[in-house]
Write a protein that holds these residues in place. Structure first.
Motif, PDB file in Angstrom:
ATOM      1  N   THR A 317       0.841  -1.207   0.000  1.00 49.23           N
ATOM      2  CA  THR A 317       0.000   0.000   0.000  1.00 49.23           C
ATOM      3  C   THR A 317       0.879   1.261   0.000  1.00 49.23           C
ATOM      4  N   TRP A 344      -6.608  -3.435   4.894  1.00 46.75           N
ATOM      5  CA  TRP A 344      -5.683  -2.280   4.877  1.00 46.75           C
ATOM      6  C   TRP A 344      -6.158  -1.211   5.853  1.00 46.75           C
ATOM      7  N   VAL A 353      -1.473   1.347  -4.488  1.00 46.93           N
ATOM      8  CA  VAL A 353      -1.686  -0.006  -3.957  1.00 46.93           C
ATOM      9  C   VAL A 353      -1.330  -0.991  -5.062  1.00 46.93           C
TER      10      VAL A 353
END
Ligand code: MTE
Length: 389
Positions: A317, A344, A353
């Motif tokens: 991420t 997340w 991401v």
């Protein structure tokens, strides 16, 4: 042609004459500019070409293990057959066989049925992400889907005719309507793959009869291989003593033997026919460009690897600096994709991401695309930009 409206009217008339579904075709043409196709009762598909019907699944639909047929991508090289009658349909089996024969649909359906859940992907899926750009349908991420295909084993069909020891390749011919003087969509696969117990003459998809777009009344199903191997509207199977020679075997659907620099030409002798799909994952949510609120976000997607199994999907991420394992979905089958998700804890900012899959043969999605002149087998790590506030 005076206007787009006239063009649509003419296409509608032509479609009617051909027995096609005009409302869908007209919608496809109208939708081409907006990139979205409206089919009554079904969700939008992305129209990559309305000429021969090339429809892509938007990634947000990759949320179920089996892709519903109305959302399953369609790839046609030519016109779909205008006349398709189950009663009149015949499948001829000939070439290097002891007893050439012809089966009607009842005779085909009388053979034992086998089911295979298979992820079907067009070799050109992701072509639009190659730089420099390459010619061909500019697919995004969605020329792929997973379905349960059922029908007799191709081996059982071949056995009806008895393959001679000289039979080394198996050629498929479909009932496509060929526009003008272009070569027919005919390809062959090696006899070993044809005799594999999971290769089918499929008549059903997700428990229902094949639809016209997907090859009614019967198609080849060559699991784990590029979609082009799975000939639709099958009408002839011919056993050959060598690979079929034709446009869709060469120069079509071939890959360079050695890595090439982006933009570089490749000699036909330095290429080989494409067979199995490679390892790949796609992020189905959040979507590229999404604005989300800080907090817990589920990153989800799907991953597949042709004849290999998916063993790991990782998510980053922070633009690829750190990677964490995603949770793989419960549903699995040898040739089918795995759904995956990752929890997340998103904090505010602009994030990239990424997802990266690894298969059971140790192949990992590369960070950069493997460029080739026809843009086949794009499988670089997937990525989406997300704004968290
Ligand atoms: N079979 C015929 N007869 N004609 C075609 O154009 N396209 C092939 C394959 N079989 C094709 C065909 C390609 S390139 C792909 S990717 C798959 O069908 C797509 O199958 P689908 O349209 O059912 O998704």
């Amino acid at each position: 042609m005076n206007s787009r409206r006239d063009f649509l009217k003419q296409m509608s008339k032509a479609a009617l004459a051909a027995g096609a579904v005009p409302s869908v075709l007209v919608s496809a043409l109208e939708a081409q500019q907006s990139g979205a196709l409206q089919i009554p009762g079904e969700e939008d598909m992305l129209v990559r070409s309305a000429r021969f019907f090339d429809l892509e699944t938007p990634v947000e639909y990759f949320s179920t293990w089996l892709t519903p047929v109305p959302h399953f991508f369609v790839r046609n090289h030519m016109h779909e057959p205008s006349e398709l009658s189950a009663a009149d349909w015949r499948l001829a089996i000939g070439g290097e066989v002891e007893k050439p024969c012809t089966l009607n649909l009842s005779e085909l359906s009388a053979l034992p049925t086998h089911s295979v859940v298979n992820t079907l992907e067009c070799a050109g899926n992701g072509r639009s992400f190659h730089h420099p750009q390459v010619p061909g349908i500019q697919w995004g991420k969605g020329a792929v889907g997973t379905a349960r295909f059922s029908g007799p084993r191709l081996a059982d069909v071949l056995q009806r005719a008895g393959v001679k020891s000289s039979g080394k390749h198996v050629m498929f011919r479909g009932l496509d309507e060929i526009p003008g003087k272009v070569p027919a969509f005919i390809r062959s696969i090696p006899i070993e793959k044809a005799l594999d117990s999971d290769s089918l003459v499929a008549t059903h998809m997700n428990g229902a009869l094949l639809t016209r777009h997907h090859g009614f009344p019967a198609r080849a199903l060559v699991p784990g291989w590029i979609g082009a191997a799975s000939c639709k509207w099958l009408t002839e199977i011919k056993v050959l003593d060598a690979e079929f020679v034709g446009n869709f075997m060469s120069p079509g659907y071939r890959f360079p033997n050695q890595p090439v620099n982006p933009g570089e030409a490749v000699k036909p002798d330095d290429t080989h026919p494409l067979t199995a799909l490679n390892v790949k994952s796609v992020i189905a949510g959040p979507l590229d460009g999404a604005h989300v609120k800080a907090g817990r976000i589920t990153v989800r997607g799907t991953a597949w690897a042709g004849e290999a199994d998916i063993v790991k999907v990782e998510v980053s991420t922070d633009g690829g600096a750190d990677w964490s394992p995603a949770t793989l979905g419960r549903e699995q089958a040898h040739y089918a994709w795995r759904l995956w998700n990752y929890d997340w804890k998103a904090t505010s900012g602009d994030c990239t991401v990424l997802s990266r899959a690894t298969d059971s043969q140790g192949h990992v999605q590369p960070a950069t695309p493997v460029w080739n002149p026809s843009g086949y087998l794009y499988n670089a790590t997937d990525q989406v930009k997300v704004h968290v506030s």
